[in-house]
Structure formats: structure tokens, C-alpha cells
Design a protein around this motif. Structure first.
Motif, PDB file in Angstrom:
ATOM      1  N   GLY A  62      -8.786   5.042 -10.371  1.00  0.00           N
ATOM      2  CA  GLY A  62      -9.459   3.867  -9.840  1.00  0.00           C
ATOM      3  C   GLY A  62      -8.509   2.831  -9.273  1.00  0.00           C
ATOM      4  O   GLY A  62      -8.927   1.955  -8.508  1.00  0.00           O
ATOM      5  N   PHE A  63      -7.226   2.916  -9.620  1.00  0.00           N
ATOM      6  CA  PHE A  63      -6.254   1.991  -9.035  1.00  0.00           C
ATOM      7  C   PHE A  63      -6.142   2.191  -7.524  1.00  0.00           C
ATOM      8  O   PHE A  63      -5.723   1.283  -6.806  1.00  0.00           O
ATOM      9  N   ASP A  64      -6.529   3.383  -7.048  1.00  0.00           N
ATOM     10  CA  ASP A  64      -6.537   3.599  -5.604  1.00  0.00           C
ATOM     11  C   ASP A  64      -7.548   2.682  -4.929  1.00  0.00           C
ATOM     12  O   ASP A  64      -7.340   2.231  -3.801  1.00  0.00           O
ATOM     13  N   VAL A  65      -8.664   2.411  -5.619  1.00  0.00           N
ATOM     14  CA  VAL A  65      -9.632   1.443  -5.113  1.00  0.00           C
ATOM     15  C   VAL A  65      -9.065   0.037  -5.237  1.00  0.00           C
ATOM     16  O   VAL A  65      -9.075  -0.749  -4.292  1.00  0.00           O
ATOM     17  N   LEU A  66      -8.545  -0.274  -6.427  1.00  0.00           N
ATOM     18  CA  LEU A  66      -8.058  -1.623  -6.694  1.00  0.00           C
ATOM     19  C   LEU A  66      -6.978  -2.038  -5.710  1.00  0.00           C
ATOM     20  O   LEU A  66      -6.992  -3.148  -5.175  1.00  0.00           O
ATOM     21  N   GLN A  67      -6.049  -1.159  -5.438  1.00  0.00           N
ATOM     22  CA  GLN A  67      -4.952  -1.491  -4.545  1.00  0.00           C
ATOM     23  C   GLN A  67      -5.414  -1.683  -3.110  1.00  0.00           C
ATOM     24  O   GLN A  67      -4.783  -2.397  -2.338  1.00  0.00           O
ATOM     25  N   LYS A 131      -1.791  -7.308   5.337  1.00  0.00           N
ATOM     26  CA  LYS A 131      -0.863  -7.426   6.461  1.00  0.00           C
ATOM     27  C   LYS A 131      -1.100  -6.222   7.360  1.00  0.00           C
ATOM     28  O   LYS A 131      -0.718  -5.107   7.031  1.00  0.00           O
ATOM     29  N   ALA A 132      -1.773  -6.470   8.494  1.00  0.00           N
ATOM     30  CA  ALA A 132      -2.182  -5.375   9.369  1.00  0.00           C
ATOM     31  C   ALA A 132      -3.065  -4.425   8.560  1.00  0.00           C
ATOM     32  O   ALA A 132      -4.074  -4.829   8.024  1.00  0.00           O
ATOM     33  N   LYS A 133      -2.656  -3.170   8.416  1.00  0.00           N
ATOM     34  CA  LYS A 133      -3.449  -2.217   7.640  1.00  0.00           C
ATOM     35  C   LYS A 133      -2.861  -1.980   6.251  1.00  0.00           C
ATOM     36  O   LYS A 133      -3.320  -1.104   5.514  1.00  0.00           O
ATOM     37  N   ALA A 134      -1.877  -2.774   5.875  1.00  0.00           N
ATOM     38  CA  ALA A 134      -1.210  -2.596   4.590  1.00  0.00           C
ATOM     39  C   ALA A 134      -1.545  -3.748   3.651  1.00  0.00           C
ATOM     40  O   ALA A 134      -2.073  -4.778   4.057  1.00  0.00           O
ATOM     41  N   ILE A 135      -1.233  -3.538   2.369  1.00  0.00           N
ATOM     42  CA  ILE A 135      -1.402  -4.561   1.348  1.00  0.00           C
ATOM     43  C   ILE A 135      -0.020  -5.019   0.896  1.00  0.00           C
ATOM     44  O   ILE A 135       0.834  -4.193   0.558  1.00  0.00           O
ATOM     45  N   LYS A 136       0.206  -6.317   0.907  1.00  0.00           N
ATOM     46  CA  LYS A 136       1.487  -6.877   0.474  1.00  0.00           C
ATOM     47  C   LYS A 136       1.258  -7.715  -0.770  1.00  0.00           C
ATOM     48  O   LYS A 136       0.301  -8.486  -0.849  1.00  0.00           O
TER      49      LYS A 136
END
Length: 230
Positions: A62-67, A131-136
Motif C-alpha cells: 500500500g505504500f505504492d499508493v501512499l507515495q 514536481k512534474a510527474k515525480a514526488i519530492k
């Protein structure tokens, strides 16, 4: 209000749904998903207010969702037997971690944290920004203050950078540790950055920061804030 439950065990999902309806208005809209893929698709298609997330979904993490969603505007409550992951979850900015097995009282306590304005953040170490398509991940320790900016908030960092966040000031106020305080309708300040309290012409109040920036103080807040800085 729209609430999404991501839980792969149908019996538990229905139990969570029942307890959720018992706490909130019976007309609350509840969406149920049983996998990471369905959950992420639902989040893309709907504007939700609260996510209730299991961390073990048919063997998927589920961390894949959370992140992927932690930077979004809604709040997240984890409901999971994997209590060893609680510290990591709080570090990513979840509102609460409800360990399985749970009862209605414990889940209601988590819902109270969602509905009440008091700050409960103790263990959060990061805020996630898109940030764009990423998570920072932005370290809490690097934030000087947070400013409301329309539908976004601005994270003003110690190195002078500004990062935009999707959560409102009210939502962030619930997550941040006690070292942060709402000093104005548009500002949340890290007390580590405060230098001194000032009274300006016209009966206006402000706080001078250690980097020489000046932030306004709301009239309803100045007595308590002045007391803390004396």
C-alpha cells in the motif's frame, strides 16, 4: 464529503464502511477499492476528502499508493496490521495509523483527528510535493514558514526556495508538529525561525524572523504569540 476505502478483504472493507457511516453523516459518499490499481484510478477520477488505506493489498504494498498520493490535497488514515511501518507512514505525513485489529472507538479517534482543528503531528518528518510527474520530499526541518496561496500553499524553505503544496493551510496545520503555529489566516510559522515580536504603526503586529523577513500576525493571535516570544 467523499471518502475512499482501499482494502482488499471485503468483510473488513464493509466493516470500515459501516463504522465510517456511523461517525459521519449517513449521506457521506464512500468509494471502495480492493487493489492498488483500482485505488489510484479512483483517485485520478474523483476529488476525495479522506483516504482510508490498507498497506497489504493481495500482497501488493500500500505504500505504492501512499507515495503516489501523499502530496495531494486530501488526508490519509492508514488501517493496517503492519504496525512496524507506522513510523514510516507518519514520516510521510499520514493523519493517523490505526492498527488491526481495531474497534469502532479507535477508528472514531482517527476520524476526530480529521474533523477537529487541533494539531496532532508529532512524527512527521517530510511534506511531499509534486514536481512534474515525480514526488519530492521536503524535510520539515527545512521549512521556515508556510503561506496560503489561493488553492495552494507555499513552503518557504531555509535555503530561500519556495515549493508549492496542494494541501490547504488548515490541512497542513493538522499534520505539522507543535513547533509550527498558525500566526495569521495566511501564515503558519516554525517557531525556530522567530526572532522577536513587533508592534507596527496603526496597531498592526508582526514577527521578525532570524533571516530578517517579517510576517504579519493576526489580531486574534497576537496576545498568545507575544507571550511566547517574551
Amino acid at each position: 464529503m467523499k471518502i475512499l476505502i482501499i482494502e482488499d478483504e471485503a468483510r473488513i472493507a464493509k466493516r470500515i464502511e459501516r463504522m465510517t457511516r456511523n461517525f459521519f453523516d449517513k449521506e457521506v459518499q464512500i468509494l471502495l477499492c480492493d487493489s492498488i490499481e483500482n485505488g489510484l484510478n479512483t483517485i485520478d477520477q474523483h476529488s476525495i476528502d479522506l483516504l482510508l488505506l490498507d498497506l497489504n493489498l493481495n500482497g501488493e504494498d500500500g505504500f505504492d499508493v501512499l507515495q503516489n498520493v501523499v502530496a495531494k490535497s486530501f488526508q490519509t488514515i492508514i488501517i493496517s496490521a503492519y504496525t512496524d511501518k507506522a513510523i514510516t507512514a507518519f514520516a510521510y505525513g499520514v493523519l493517523d495509523f490505526v492498527p488491526k485489529p481495531f474497534d469502532e472507538g479507535r477508528l472514531s479517534q482517527a476520524f476526530m483527528r480529521f474533523t477537529m482543528p487541533e494539531k496532532i503531528g508529532q512524527d512527521i518528518q517530510f511534506l511531499a510535493v509534486k514536481k512534474a510527474k515525480a514526488i519530492k520530499l521536503v524535510r520539515i526541518a527545512d521549512i521556515r514558514y508556510i503561506k496560503g496561496a489561493g488553492i495552494y500553499t507555499e513552503l518557504h524553505l531555509s535555503d530561500g526556495r519556495i515549493e508549492l503544496h496542494d494541501k490547504s493551510l488548515e490541512a497542513l496545520e493538522k499534520l505539522l508538529p507543535p513547533t509550527f503555529e498558525r500566526i495569521h489566516k495566511s501564515y503558519i510559522l516554525s517557531w525556530h525561525e522567530a526572532d522577536k515580536f513587533a508592534v507596527e504603526a496603526g496597531g498592526k503586529y508582526s514577527i521578525l524572523l532570524k533571516n530578517a523577513e517579517v510576517l504579519p500576525v493576526g489580531r486574534s493571535r497576537y496576545k498568545e504569540i507575544r507571550h511566547k516570544l517574551i
